[in-house]
Design a protein around this motif. Structure first.
Motif, short mmCIF file in Angstrom:
data_model
loop_
_atom_site.label_atom_id
_atom_site.label_comp_id
_atom_site.label_asym_id
_atom_site.label_seq_id
_atom_site.Cartn_x
_atom_site.Cartn_y
_atom_site.Cartn_z
N ALA A 218 0.77 -1.25 0.07
CA ALA A 218 -0.11 -0.05 0.09
C ALA A 218 0.85 1.09 0.04
CB ALA A 218 -1.09 -0.11 1.22
N ASP A 219 1.84 1.16 0.71
CA ASP A 219 2.82 2.58 0.76
C ASP A 219 3.44 2.74 -0.42
OD1 ASP A 219 2.30 2.57 3.54
OD2 ASP A 219 4.43 1.72 4.22
N GLU A 220 4.01 1.79 -1.25
CA GLU A 220 4.50 1.73 -2.59
C GLU A 220 3.48 2.42 -3.52
OE1 GLU A 220 7.51 -0.20 -5.63
OE2 GLU A 220 6.08 -1.51 -4.79
N ILE A 221 2.35 1.86 -3.50
CA ILE A 221 1.20 2.24 -4.34
C ILE A 221 1.09 3.64 -4.02
CG2 ILE A 221 -1.10 2.26 -5.22
CD1 ILE A 221 -0.84 -1.02 -4.75
N ALA A 222 0.86 4.24 -3.02
CA ALA A 222 0.43 5.43 -2.54
C ALA A 222 1.83 6.37 -2.88
CB ALA A 222 0.47 5.81 -1.06
N ALA A 223 2.88 6.27 -2.77
CA ALA A 223 4.00 7.08 -3.05
C ALA A 223 4.13 7.09 -4.58
CB ALA A 223 5.38 6.43 -2.46
N GLY A 224 4.11 5.87 -5.25
CA GLY A 224 4.50 5.80 -6.61
C GLY A 224 3.18 6.65 -7.43
N CYS A 225 1.88 6.66 -6.77
CA CYS A 225 0.78 7.31 -7.31
C CYS A 225 1.00 8.89 -7.23
CB CYS A 225 -0.66 6.63 -7.08
SG CYS A 225 -1.11 5.19 -7.75
N GLN A 226 1.45 9.16 -6.24
CA GLN A 226 1.84 10.50 -5.93
C GLN A 226 2.80 11.10 -6.80
OE1 GLN A 226 2.92 11.27 -1.79
NE2 GLN A 226 2.19 13.45 -2.02
N ARG A 227 3.81 10.41 -6.77
CA ARG A 227 4.94 10.89 -7.97
C ARG A 227 4.41 10.93 -9.44
NH1 ARG A 227 9.43 8.41 -8.57
NH2 ARG A 227 8.70 6.28 -7.72
N LEU A 228 3.65 9.88 -9.62
CA LEU A 228 2.99 9.70 -11.16
C LEU A 228 2.19 11.05 -11.35
CD1 LEU A 228 2.78 8.29 -13.88
CD2 LEU A 228 1.21 6.64 -12.71
N GLU A 229 1.35 11.21 -10.39
CA GLU A 229 0.42 12.14 -10.74
C GLU A 229 1.09 13.65 -10.87
OE1 GLU A 229 -4.01 13.71 -9.36
OE2 GLU A 229 -2.61 12.66 -7.77
N ALA A 230 2.07 13.90 -10.03
CA ALA A 230 2.79 15.11 -10.13
C ALA A 230 3.48 15.21 -11.49
CB ALA A 230 3.99 15.10 -8.98
N ASP A 231 4.05 14.06 -11.88
CA ASP A 231 4.93 13.99 -13.17
C ASP A 231 3.94 14.22 -14.34
OD1 ASP A 231 7.16 13.95 -11.82
OD2 ASP A 231 7.59 11.87 -12.75
N ILE A 232 2.55 13.73 -14.35
CA ILE A 232 1.68 13.96 -15.39
C ILE A 232 1.16 15.36 -15.36
CG2 ILE A 232 -0.84 13.42 -16.00
CD1 ILE A 232 -0.51 10.51 -14.87
N ASN A 233 1.23 16.05 -14.14
CA ASN A 233 0.61 17.20 -14.27
C ASN A 233 1.79 18.41 -14.67
OD1 ASN A 233 -1.88 16.85 -13.05
ND2 ASN A 233 -1.10 16.86 -10.98
N THR A 234 3.06 17.99 -14.65
CA THR A 234 4.15 18.89 -14.88
C THR A 234 4.43 18.67 -16.63
OG1 THR A 234 5.70 17.32 -14.12
CG2 THR A 234 5.06 19.10 -12.55
N GLY A 235 4.11 17.39 -16.86
CA GLY A 235 4.42 16.89 -18.22
C GLY A 235 5.64 16.17 -18.31
N ARG A 236 6.40 16.01 -16.99
CA ARG A 236 7.72 15.09 -16.91
C ARG A 236 7.27 13.66 -17.57
NH1 ARG A 236 10.50 12.30 -12.85
NH2 ARG A 236 12.64 12.27 -13.41
N ILE A 237 6.11 13.35 -17.44
CA ILE A 237 6.07 11.92 -17.70
C ILE A 237 6.40 11.50 -19.06
CG2 ILE A 237 3.59 12.32 -18.59
CD1 ILE A 237 4.80 9.10 -16.80
N THR A 238 6.47 12.42 -20.14
CA THR A 238 6.59 12.38 -21.43
C THR A 238 8.16 11.90 -21.57
OG1 THR A 238 5.09 13.90 -22.18
CG2 THR A 238 6.82 13.27 -23.81
#
Length: 263
Positions: A218-238
């Motif tokens: 659960a901890d890895e999912i929570a932390a990973g999703c938080q970072r993923l969402e931030a990267d989606i929002n900034t465009g870094r995900i590309t």
């Protein structure tokens, strides 16, 4: 399959047969209307039913009663059974083709399962759809969920081991066809969000994927999703997605043949 008793309840919310994958599977089988076919590890029967639309007499087997109950409620045109891959309840040479999609990593061991599949096949084809550890290690999901992805890769049989097991029981194994995720993939399995990262933020999607449902804390999912969402929002995900691009495919079809030698 006890793990799928756990995730089976909402499985069909996000898991359905992708038409392109189903069409490729049908092409490999060259389905004949009067021949019988078996889907091993059929789950809730999504691909079994998709292939049945192409013709043939279809059977589906899975070790999860919950999955088979769901499949039975969808259709009685397929003969569904609860059974282990290592002990198939069919006579020798019953089928003209056997299918297995995204399930061999749940087999207790490859050789006993493949031996049973070889036994129930007449001269015919065994088609697998799977991913190798090497492919999984190149998914950009590694960036956000490293432990879960490591465990996921670890449980997948290598292509070398799959080929060895196929040859060991008598199959002529040869053809490999690499598969890359399309942008409109309809079956939301592990790397289905390759081009749609936002889908991993949806708990319903994650709960239908065994890597997230069973291997990730659960901890890895929570932390990973938080970072993923931030990267989606900034465009870094590309930048992240591009970093993991490779030409080894995301999944692969393995096509093995049982050839009867006439004396």
């Amino acid at each position: 399959m006890t793990i799928y008793e756990q995730i089976g309840k909402g499985y069909d919310l996000t898991r359905r047969a992708d038409p392109d994958i189903a069409a490729q599977l049908a092409k490999h089988f060259q389905i004949k209307s009067d021949s019988s076919y078996l889907d091993v590890g059929c789950g809730t029967g999504n691909y079994t039913l998709a292939l049945a639309k192409h013709g043939g007499i279809w059977h589906g087997v899975d070790q999860s009663k919950q999955m088979i109950d769901t499949a039975t409620n969808k259709s009685n045109t397929v003969a569904w059974k609860v059974a282990e891959a290592e002990a198939l309840p069919y006579a020798d040479g019953t089928f003209s083709g056997v299918l297995c999609t995204l399930a061999i990593h749940h087999f207790a061991a490859l050789i006993p399962a493949f031996r049973e599949i070889y036994r129930v096949l007449a001269a015919g084809r065994f088609v697998l759809f799977t991913a190798t550890p090497e492919q999984i290690s190149k998914y950009w999901l590694v960036e956000y969920f490293p432990e879960a992805m490591h465990k996921s890769a670890e449980q997948m049989p290598s292509l070398k081991n799959v080929r060895y097991a196929l040859n060991e029981v008598g199959f002529h194994s040869g053809d490999i066809e690499y598969y890359s995720i399309s942008e409109n993939l309809q079956d939301l399995f592990l790397y289905s969000g390759k081009h749609r990262p936002e889908i991993y933020l949806d708990e319903n999607v994650r709960s239908g994927i065994s890597t997230f449902a069973l291997l990730a804390s659960a901890d890895e999912i929570a932390a990973g999703c938080q970072r993923l969402e931030a990267d989606i929002n900034t465009g870094r995900i590309t930048e992240i997605v591009n970093k993991y691009e490779n030409n080894q495919g995301d999944y692969l079809f393995i096509i093995a043949d049982k050839v009867l030698i006439m004396n």
